[in-house]
Motif scaffolding. Structure first.
Motif, mmCIF file in Angstrom:
data_model
loop_
_atom_site.group_PDB
_atom_site.id
_atom_site.type_symbol
_atom_site.label_atom_id
_atom_site.label_comp_id
_atom_site.label_asym_id
_atom_site.label_seq_id
_atom_site.Cartn_x
_atom_site.Cartn_y
_atom_site.Cartn_z
ATOM 1 N N ASP A 9 0.848 -1.187 0.000
ATOM 2 C CA ASP A 9 0.000 0.000 0.000
ATOM 3 C C ASP A 9 0.889 1.245 0.000
ATOM 4 O OD1 ASP A 9 -2.868 0.938 0.423
ATOM 5 O OD2 ASP A 9 -1.789 2.059 1.957
ATOM 6 N N PHE A 10 0.667 2.106 -0.987
ATOM 7 C CA PHE A 10 1.451 3.332 -1.110
ATOM 8 C C PHE A 10 0.504 4.507 -0.986
ATOM 9 C CE2 PHE A 10 3.522 6.705 -3.617
ATOM 10 C CZ PHE A 10 4.783 6.709 -3.033
ATOM 11 N N HIS A 11 0.477 5.141 0.176
ATOM 12 C CA HIS A 11 -0.395 6.294 0.431
ATOM 13 C C HIS A 11 -1.858 5.992 0.097
ATOM 14 C CE1 HIS A 11 3.104 8.816 1.237
ATOM 15 N NE2 HIS A 11 3.667 8.194 0.229
ATOM 16 N N GLY A 12 -2.296 4.788 0.441
ATOM 17 C CA GLY A 12 -3.684 4.409 0.204
ATOM 18 C C GLY A 12 -3.939 3.736 -1.129
ATOM 19 N N LEU A 13 -2.918 3.673 -1.975
ATOM 20 C CA LEU A 13 -3.058 3.014 -3.279
ATOM 21 C C LEU A 13 -2.300 1.695 -3.237
ATOM 22 C CD1 LEU A 13 -3.908 3.059 -6.274
ATOM 23 C CD2 LEU A 13 -1.751 4.223 -6.757
ATOM 24 N N SER A 14 -3.027 0.600 -3.401
ATOM 25 C CA SER A 14 -2.338 -0.693 -3.378
ATOM 26 C C SER A 14 -1.763 -0.995 -4.759
ATOM 27 C CB SER A 14 -3.280 -1.802 -2.919
ATOM 28 O OG SER A 14 -4.427 -1.836 -3.701
ATOM 29 N N ALA A 15 -0.702 -1.773 -4.753
ATOM 30 C CA ALA A 15 -0.103 -2.219 -6.015
ATOM 31 C C ALA A 15 -0.848 -3.464 -6.467
ATOM 32 C CB ALA A 15 1.371 -2.536 -5.808
ATOM 33 N N PRO A 16 -1.136 -3.573 -7.764
ATOM 34 C CA PRO A 16 -1.788 -4.803 -8.235
ATOM 35 C C PRO A 16 -0.980 -6.034 -7.819
ATOM 36 C CG PRO A 16 -1.698 -3.167 -9.984
ATOM 37 C CD PRO A 16 -0.884 -2.631 -8.842
ATOM 38 N N GLU A 17 -1.693 -7.098 -7.459
ATOM 39 C CA GLU A 17 -1.022 -8.336 -7.049
ATOM 40 C C GLU A 17 -0.163 -8.878 -8.195
ATOM 41 O OE1 GLU A 17 0.404 -10.836 -4.521
ATOM 42 O OE2 GLU A 17 -1.100 -9.381 -3.888
ATOM 43 N N GLY A 18 -0.781 -8.947 -9.387
ATOM 44 C CA GLY A 18 -0.034 -9.355 -10.570
ATOM 45 C C GLY A 18 0.571 -10.739 -10.474
ATOM 46 N N ILE A 19 1.506 -11.007 -11.352
ATOM 47 C CA ILE A 19 2.203 -12.286 -11.403
ATOM 48 C C ILE A 19 3.654 -12.029 -11.020
ATOM 49 C CG2 ILE A 19 2.915 -14.206 -12.886
ATOM 50 C CD1 ILE A 19 0.437 -13.453 -14.659
ATOM 51 N N GLU A 20 4.120 -12.751 -10.008
ATOM 52 C CA GLU A 20 5.499 -12.615 -9.517
ATOM 53 C C GLU A 20 5.889 -11.159 -9.257
ATOM 54 O OE1 GLU A 20 8.620 -14.927 -11.360
ATOM 55 O OE2 GLU A 20 7.219 -16.514 -11.889
#
Length: 99
Positions: A9-20
């Motif tokens: 989580d970056f300032h309330g914005l999560s990073a997509p889980e994605g692949i690897e």
């Protein structure tokens, strides 16, 4: 409360889980992730994260999904860039804020 980075989580914005997904760098001003997936696949996941968390795209300067976009939520602005790595099977995504 100060803005903090917690996990993906970056300032309330999560990073997509994605692949690897790998976190290459993480500070309170910037986060860099790599994924073993195409830019098009990453874009679909990013759009889902933005929709789920009510982030709005303010400007999108990307060409063929490469480049920068600015997103906003409650007056906060996060800059995002997406680009391919040397191998087309991998891509990089960066989040950063103005200091």
């Amino acid at each position: 409360a100060p803005l903090m980075v917690v996990g993906s989580d970056f300032h309330g914005l999560s990073a997509p889980e994605g692949i690897e997904r790998r976190v290459l760098y993480n500070s309170k001003f910037r986060a860099i992730y790599t994924y073993k997936m195409s830019l098009a696949e990453l874009e679909m996941q990013l759009q889902k994260v933005l929709l789920d968390k009510h982030w709005e795209i303010k400007t999108d300067e990307r060409v063929n999904l490469i480049g920068k976009l600015d997103i906003s939520n409650d007056g906060r602005i996060i800059h995002v860039s997406t680009e391919p790595c040397g191998n087309p099977m991998f891509c990089t995504m960066k989040y950063w804020i103005d200091m």
